[in-house]
Motif scaffolding. Structure first.
Motif, PDB file in Angstrom:
ATOM      1  N   ASN A 179     -81.626 -61.372  56.877  1.00 61.64           N
ATOM      2  CA  ASN A 179     -83.008 -61.545  57.307  1.00 61.64           C
ATOM      3  C   ASN A 179     -83.562 -60.257  57.902  1.00 61.64           C
ATOM      4  OD1 ASN A 179     -83.324 -64.295  56.576  1.00 61.64           O
ATOM      5  ND2 ASN A 179     -82.272 -64.945  58.441  1.00 61.64           N
ATOM      6  N   VAL A 180     -82.738 -59.566  58.688  1.00 61.44           N
ATOM      7  CA  VAL A 180     -83.171 -58.308  59.301  1.00 61.44           C
ATOM      8  C   VAL A 180     -83.357 -57.229  58.241  1.00 61.44           C
ATOM      9  CG1 VAL A 180     -82.493 -56.467  60.883  1.00 61.44           C
ATOM     10  CG2 VAL A 180     -82.137 -58.841  61.539  1.00 61.44           C
ATOM     11  N   MET A 181     -82.427 -57.162  57.277  1.00 60.32           N
ATOM     12  CA  MET A 181     -82.560 -56.183  56.190  1.00 60.32           C
ATOM     13  C   MET A 181     -83.855 -56.420  55.405  1.00 60.32           C
ATOM     14  SD  MET A 181     -80.236 -53.876  56.015  1.00 60.32           S
ATOM     15  CE  MET A 181     -78.673 -53.539  56.848  1.00 60.32           C
ATOM     16  N   ARG A 182     -84.168 -57.667  55.109  1.00 65.24           N
ATOM     17  CA  ARG A 182     -85.390 -57.985  54.367  1.00 65.24           C
ATOM     18  C   ARG A 182     -86.620 -57.599  55.194  1.00 65.24           C
ATOM     19  NH1 ARG A 182     -87.136 -61.291  50.138  1.00 65.24           N
ATOM     20  NH2 ARG A 182     -89.257 -60.579  49.686  1.00 65.24           N
ATOM     21  N   CYS A 183     -86.548 -57.845  56.482  1.00 67.80           N
ATOM     22  CA  CYS A 183     -87.653 -57.482  57.362  1.00 67.80           C
ATOM     23  C   CYS A 183     -87.863 -55.971  57.359  1.00 67.80           C
ATOM     24  CB  CYS A 183     -87.370 -57.973  58.777  1.00 67.80           C
ATOM     25  SG  CYS A 183     -88.716 -57.683  59.951  1.00 67.80           S
ATOM     26  N   SER A 184     -86.781 -55.214  57.417  1.00 60.63           N
ATOM     27  CA  SER A 184     -86.870 -53.758  57.381  1.00 60.63           C
ATOM     28  C   SER A 184     -87.452 -53.288  56.055  1.00 60.63           C
ATOM     29  CB  SER A 184     -85.487 -53.140  57.602  1.00 60.63           C
ATOM     30  OG  SER A 184     -85.545 -51.735  57.550  1.00 60.63           O
ATOM     31  N   SER A 185     -86.977 -53.892  54.961  1.00 60.22           N
ATOM     32  CA  SER A 185     -87.469 -53.541  53.636  1.00 60.22           C
ATOM     33  C   SER A 185     -88.986 -53.748  53.546  1.00 60.22           C
ATOM     34  CB  SER A 185     -86.761 -54.388  52.576  1.00 60.22           C
ATOM     35  OG  SER A 185     -87.224 -54.124  51.283  1.00 60.22           O
ATOM     36  N   CYS A 216     -89.553 -60.995  61.406  1.00 64.45           N
ATOM     37  CA  CYS A 216     -88.410 -61.290  60.546  1.00 64.45           C
ATOM     38  C   CYS A 216     -88.568 -62.629  59.822  1.00 64.45           C
ATOM     39  CB  CYS A 216     -87.123 -61.293  61.351  1.00 64.45           C
ATOM     40  SG  CYS A 216     -86.414 -59.660  61.600  1.00 64.45           S
ATOM     41  N   PRO A 217     -88.489 -62.628  58.498  1.00 65.52           N
ATOM     42  CA  PRO A 217     -88.540 -63.886  57.752  1.00 65.52           C
ATOM     43  C   PRO A 217     -87.192 -64.592  57.813  1.00 65.52           C
ATOM     44  CG  PRO A 217     -88.173 -62.083  56.241  1.00 65.52           C
ATOM     45  CD  PRO A 217     -88.323 -61.456  57.603  1.00 65.52           C
ATOM     46  N   GLN A 218     -87.198 -65.876  57.668  1.00 60.98           N
ATOM     47  CA  GLN A 218     -85.953 -66.643  57.647  1.00 60.98           C
ATOM     48  C   GLN A 218     -85.683 -67.091  56.211  1.00 60.98           C
ATOM     49  OE1 GLN A 218     -84.060 -66.920  60.540  1.00 60.98           O
ATOM     50  NE2 GLN A 218     -85.631 -65.503  61.270  1.00 60.98           N
TER      51      GLN A 218
END
Length: 610
Positions: free
Chosen positions: A364-370, A353-355
């Motif tokens: 952050n979790v949504m971006r990680c999933s994307s 997960c990026p911060q």
């Protein structure tokens, strides 16, 4: 006589005091609970409320429970103490009864106003009326696949269908058709724009509406693969108590199985929850690759458990291995997956997960999933089998997170994310489509190159065709209104057995047993558990296991395999060190697993550490 009069007076004084205190505390709890409820679940509807009240606490973390206590229970305790002090101060004064009467009137008024406001906000009157009314909307518009000619291409295409937990078009920026100032799913946005989301000639993302009966995971999975809502007189997450799951419906899994497809369901949680295992095994004979499978087959350590089972990073790792294996087989395959890291509340933060969004964990979790989904799609596109493989990405339902979408414009319509990649179909129209998740059912088959007579299946429409969807024909509000009502066809297809569990036991169709949890033994740091009196066992027992957890939301659930004993029983010790030597209740569910990997719950018990 005078003593009797004093006694009666004292009795009524105590009675009215207790009544005033109880009403005040009750009014406080009701008022604060309603406020907390609306703050926690934005845009709350009666359907969603009933779901939350009747389903297990899975997905509810400790922080949410603590928040409820702080918001609702603590104020009630403060009111209780205040009243006790107030009544004690006035107990010998003439105004005592005036104070009591004032407390009662104020409590009843506040409680009544709160309930009245919630009643109006939830539109309870119409909800009750709808549940007592039958509509022919589903009956008139449902198209059974068994009545439709489906023509598959000579070379059948592979299918990779990924349900993206709580993924919405909302999370894109406003320039891309989302509702956020900053796009938290840029990779998924690009995928939808470069492929097909039925947005017409615009670059704005398009997605499906979640109708009543489709707004939680198993309801969404069922809707997208059958074209039907999971609208039955039973909690949707209790479908695992049934002997069958909509036995009368013909679904995507049934159709692909009849065409010789190898089918797999890959998820990082327990497939049995909510009836997912029952549904996908009954309709398509899917191989179950869930959390239990990963433990039993050494994909993860026996004591490994995070979030709902294991995180998406591992899910995509296992998917790469499985799809490589499937592609080497001669038959076409359907690999269906479900992500989990983006589940409410606030998602799961993995090592990848990026911060990028500060302390906004869910973003952050949504971006990680994307990023993970995009990386997986890019990997698939580099494989030899990709040319004959269609990939479908779909959000299962709008997020249930309490506050993530609270600041978006009230006029914005939230939709589930949709993207069809490498589809073997051409659009007949460039019109931006207005559709629901029911339409994914026939559209998925069309994307595999299947010719569908009439371009409709279930309540869905093939979006590659020019045939109007039910939403385009009747309007979303009309469709929602009619779907909230009962349907005779749904009841017939579901064939709900309201006494199914006891019926199965009586007929000897499921294993049974007795589960004992002995007192905590400090010298071994464990709780001994024994399973005995086993009956109705399958011909071959793969294992006897127990699921153990201490948190009500099962967020710390762990699986323990029991060893066989000479007397025919099975046993093991719960190592409380794995739970940080937590004090209190340890919940225990015991399961028999047969040779096919199918689990059967045989009993429950509780242990205690003090």
């Amino acid at each position: 006589m005078r003593n009797l009069s004093v006694f009666v007076k004292a009795f009524f004084r105590i009675l009215f005091t207790i009544l005033a205190v109880l009403l005040a505390v009750l009014a406080t709890v009701i008022t604060c609970s309603l406020r907390w409820m609306f703050d926690t679940w934005s845009n709350l509807t009666m359907d969603e409320l009933i779901y939350h009240l009747t389903s297990p606490l899975d997905g509810t973390n400790d922080a949410m429970i603590r928040e409820y206590i702080d918001t609702c229970i603590v104020p009630a305790v403060i009111v209780l103490l205040f009243l006790l002090v107030l009544f004690a101060a006035f107990r010998k004064k003439k105004r005592y009864y005036i104070v009591m009467a004032g407390a009662i009137v104020l409590s009843v008024s506040v409680g009544a106003l709160s309930v009245r406001g919630a009643w109006q906000d939830l539109d309870v009157g119409n909800y009750v009326a709808d549940r007592g009314t039958y509509s022919t909307f589903i009956d008139d518009n449902y198209v059974s696949p068994s009545d439709v000619e489906l023509t598959f291409p000579q070379e059948k295409r592979n299918l990779i269908y990924i349900f993206l937990e709580s993924m919405e078009t909302t999370y894109a920026d406003t320039q891309s058709g989302g509702a956020f100032d900053r796009n938290v799913i840029p990779e998924l946005t690009q995928i939808a724009q470069e492929n097909e989301d039925f947005s017409g000639e615009t670059a704005d993302l398009n997605g499906g509406y979640s109708m009543p009966g489709t707004t939680w995971t198993i309801g969404a999975m069922f809707a997208q693969t059958s074209g039907l809502p999971l609208s039955v007189s039973i909690d949707g997450n209790s479908m695992d108590t049934q002997t069958s799951f909509f036995a009368g419906a013909v679904t995507l899994g049934d159709i692909l199985e009849s065409q010789g497809y190898s089918q797999t369901l890959l998820i990082g949680s327990d497939a049995a929850f909510g009836g997912r295992e029952l549904y996908f095994t009954e309709h398509g004979n899917y191989e179950m690759m869930d959390y239990k499978y990963a433990v039993q087959n050494g994909l993860i350590p026996e004591d490994y458990h995070v979030w709902w089972g294991y995180e998406d990073e591992k899910l995509f790792e296992f998917a790469r291995q499985k799809v490589t294996e499937l592609a080497a087989q001669p038959e076409p395959f359907n690999l269906t997956m479900l992500t989990v890291d983006t589940h409410f509340e606030d998602g799961y933060v993995c090592e990848r997960c990026p911060q990028l969004y500060g302390d906004d964990q869910y973003s952050n979790v949504m971006r990680c999933s994307s990023r993970q989904v995009s990386a997986f799609v890019q990997w698939l596109q580099q494989q030899d089998f990709y040319e004959n493989t269609t990939i479908i990405l779909c959000g299962d339902h709008p997020t249930m997170d309490s506050d993530y979408c609270e600041d978006i414009d009230s006029g914005y319509t939230r939709k589930t994310y949709t993207a069809y990649i490498n589809a073997a179909a051409q659009k007949e129209t460039e019109t931006r489509r207005d559709f629901t998740t029911f339409d994914q059912f026939p559209t998925t088959l069309a994307a595999l190159g299947v010719q569908i007579e009439g371009n409709r299946l279930g309540l869905g429409t093939n979006l590659f065709s020019s045939e109007p969807t039910l939403t385009e024909r009747f309007g979303r509000e009309t469709e929602e209104r009619e779907l909230k009502k009962n349907s005779q066809l749904i009841e017939k297809l579901a064939d709900i057995d309201y006494d199914s569990e006891s019926l199965k036991v009586r007929e000897g169709r499921v294993p049974t047993g007795t589960v004992y949890a002995d007192p905590y033994l400090r010298d071994i740091g464990g709780i001994p558990v024994t399973v005995t009196d086993l009956a109705n066992l399958p011909d071959e027992v793969q294992s006897v296991q127990i699921a153990v957890w201490t948190n009500e939301d099962q967020s710390d659930l762990q699986w323990i395999q029991l060893g066989a004993r000479e007397d025919g029983s099975f046993g093991a010790n719960i190592n409380v060190a794995n739970y940080g030597f937590k004090l209190g209740v340890y919940y225990i569910d015991a399961y028999i697993v047969d040779s096919t990997g199918t689990p059967y719950m045989i009993g429950q018990a509780t242990g205690y550490v003090d």
